[in-house]
Design an enzyme around this catalytic site. Structure first.
Site, mmCIF file in Angstrom:
data_model
loop_
_atom_site.group_PDB
_atom_site.id
_atom_site.type_symbol
_atom_site.label_atom_id
_atom_site.label_comp_id
_atom_site.label_asym_id
_atom_site.label_seq_id
_atom_site.Cartn_x
_atom_site.Cartn_y
_atom_site.Cartn_z
ATOM 1 N N GLN A 167 -3.024 14.695 8.714
ATOM 2 C CA GLN A 167 -2.673 15.363 9.968
ATOM 3 C C GLN A 167 -2.095 16.745 9.710
ATOM 4 O O GLN A 167 -2.343 17.692 10.468
ATOM 5 C CB GLN A 167 -1.693 14.505 10.768
ATOM 6 C CG GLN A 167 -1.397 15.064 12.154
ATOM 7 C CD GLN A 167 -0.551 14.119 12.988
ATOM 8 O OE1 GLN A 167 -0.658 12.907 12.875
ATOM 9 N NE2 GLN A 167 0.293 14.668 13.839
ATOM 10 N N CYS A 186 -3.601 3.461 9.569
ATOM 11 C CA CYS A 186 -3.166 3.011 8.245
ATOM 12 C C CYS A 186 -1.727 2.517 8.285
ATOM 13 O O CYS A 186 -1.304 1.741 7.416
ATOM 14 C CB CYS A 186 -3.326 4.114 7.200
ATOM 15 S SG CYS A 186 -2.438 5.636 7.566
ATOM 16 N N HIS A 221 -1.549 6.622 13.501
ATOM 17 C CA HIS A 221 -2.325 6.412 12.279
ATOM 18 C C HIS A 221 -2.535 4.917 12.073
ATOM 19 O O HIS A 221 -1.576 4.169 11.894
ATOM 20 C CB HIS A 221 -1.593 7.011 11.073
ATOM 21 C CG HIS A 221 -1.531 8.505 11.094
ATOM 22 N ND1 HIS A 221 -2.151 9.292 10.145
ATOM 23 C CD2 HIS A 221 -0.939 9.368 11.959
ATOM 24 C CE1 HIS A 221 -1.933 10.560 10.418
ATOM 25 N NE2 HIS A 221 -1.200 10.635 11.514
ATOM 26 N N CYS A 234 -8.045 8.972 8.228
ATOM 27 C CA CYS A 234 -7.111 9.250 7.137
ATOM 28 C C CYS A 234 -7.870 9.321 5.811
ATOM 29 O O CYS A 234 -8.651 8.427 5.489
ATOM 30 C CB CYS A 234 -6.065 8.132 7.104
ATOM 31 S SG CYS A 234 -5.112 8.038 5.592
ATOM 32 N N GLU A 235 -7.649 10.381 5.065
ATOM 33 C CA GLU A 235 -8.360 10.530 3.800
ATOM 34 C C GLU A 235 -7.858 9.580 2.717
ATOM 35 O O GLU A 235 -8.503 9.440 1.682
ATOM 36 C CB GLU A 235 -8.281 11.972 3.302
ATOM 37 C CG GLU A 235 -6.909 12.435 2.870
ATOM 38 C CD GLU A 235 -6.926 13.871 2.357
ATOM 39 O OE1 GLU A 235 -6.091 14.176 1.491
ATOM 40 O OE2 GLU A 235 -7.748 14.685 2.815
ATOM 41 N N HIS A 236 -6.733 8.938 2.941
ATOM 42 C CA HIS A 236 -6.199 8.020 1.936
ATOM 43 C C HIS A 236 -6.768 6.609 2.064
ATOM 44 O O HIS A 236 -6.971 5.933 1.061
ATOM 45 C CB HIS A 236 -4.671 7.963 2.036
ATOM 46 C CG HIS A 236 -4.021 9.281 1.828
ATOM 47 N ND1 HIS A 236 -2.989 9.750 2.622
ATOM 48 C CD2 HIS A 236 -4.268 10.268 0.919
ATOM 49 C CE1 HIS A 236 -2.626 10.952 2.208
ATOM 50 N NE2 HIS A 236 -3.390 11.290 1.190
ATOM 51 N N HIS A 237 -7.020 6.166 3.318
ATOM 52 C CA HIS A 237 -7.506 4.803 3.521
ATOM 53 C C HIS A 237 -8.794 4.747 4.338
ATOM 54 O O HIS A 237 -9.350 3.660 4.525
ATOM 55 C CB HIS A 237 -6.435 3.953 4.223
ATOM 56 C CG HIS A 237 -5.138 3.910 3.486
ATOM 57 N ND1 HIS A 237 -4.060 4.713 3.818
ATOM 58 C CD2 HIS A 237 -4.744 3.187 2.407
ATOM 59 C CE1 HIS A 237 -3.059 4.477 2.989
ATOM 60 N NE2 HIS A 237 -3.437 3.564 2.135
#
Length: 204
Positions: free
Chosen positions: A134, A164, A162, A93-96
């Protein structure tokens, strides 16, 4: 050529942090979480993490369109759907920057040419080995096949868990996210779309 490679055309170490700088960054994170990077079990961890990242994020070094390689005209008149289902993939995940684990189902309707089947799994792997959402990954897989093959249609369905969501935040272990991308006949013809969904087990 896919968008990430266009954005970063020079993937050599020039202009990027050195391996030593990357290892120092991992050491900083270890200290930040309250660990002692000098203790025996962690002495080699920064080097191991950087080496692992080279593999986990190796997709930045590859051009997905080129990876699709040769196409073939010898299809003996075959013009029905080609489906590769249950392709395992791992992403982050590019956020976490925590793992995303799932399966991809990819189909296309040929227009005189077909792909080597392993190439489809290879494209899924390339896009998986990058920081992703995704939704973006689903569209990227479809776009790469359209660009390389120009088929009558492409359908992509990803289903993934995910971490996250499973490991932090609301901690909904076992929940899965489904995303789709439909192009050409799969977008325009409901029967084709429904057949694809039935074949991948999303519709009874």
């Amino acid at each position: 050529m896919d968008a990430v490679v266009k954005k970063f055309p020079d993937l050599s170490p020039t202009g990027r942090p050195s391996r030593q700088e990357a290892e120092a960054a991992v050491e900083t994170l270890l200290r930040w979480i309250g660990e002692d990077p000098a203790r025996e079990g962690l002495r080699e961890t920064p080097a191991r993490v950087v080496k692992a990242y080279e593999e986990l994020f190796g997709g930045y070094r590859d051009d997905a369109t080129k990876a699709l390689g040769r196409t073939f005209e010898e299809v003996s008149g075959y013009d029905d759907t080609v489906l590769v289902r249950d392709i395992d993939f791992h992403s982050h995940c590019e956020h976490h920057m925590v793992p995303v684990v799932g399966k991809a189902h990819v189909a296309y309707k040929p227009d005189g040419r077909v792909l080597g089947l392993s190439k489809i799994a290879r494209v899924v792997d390339i896009f998986g080995r990058r920081l992703q959402t995704q939704e973006s990954m689903t569209a990227q897989i479809a776009d790469a096949i359209v660009e390389a093959l120009a088929p009558k249609g492409v359908a992509v369905l990803l289903e993934a868990e995910h971490m996250c969501m499973s490991m932090r935040g609301i901690r909904t272990k076992g929940s899965r996210t489904i995303t789709t991308s439909f192009n050409g006949v799969f977008r325009d013809d409901k029967d084709e779309r429904d057949r694809f969904l039935m074949l991948v087990g999303q519709r009874g």
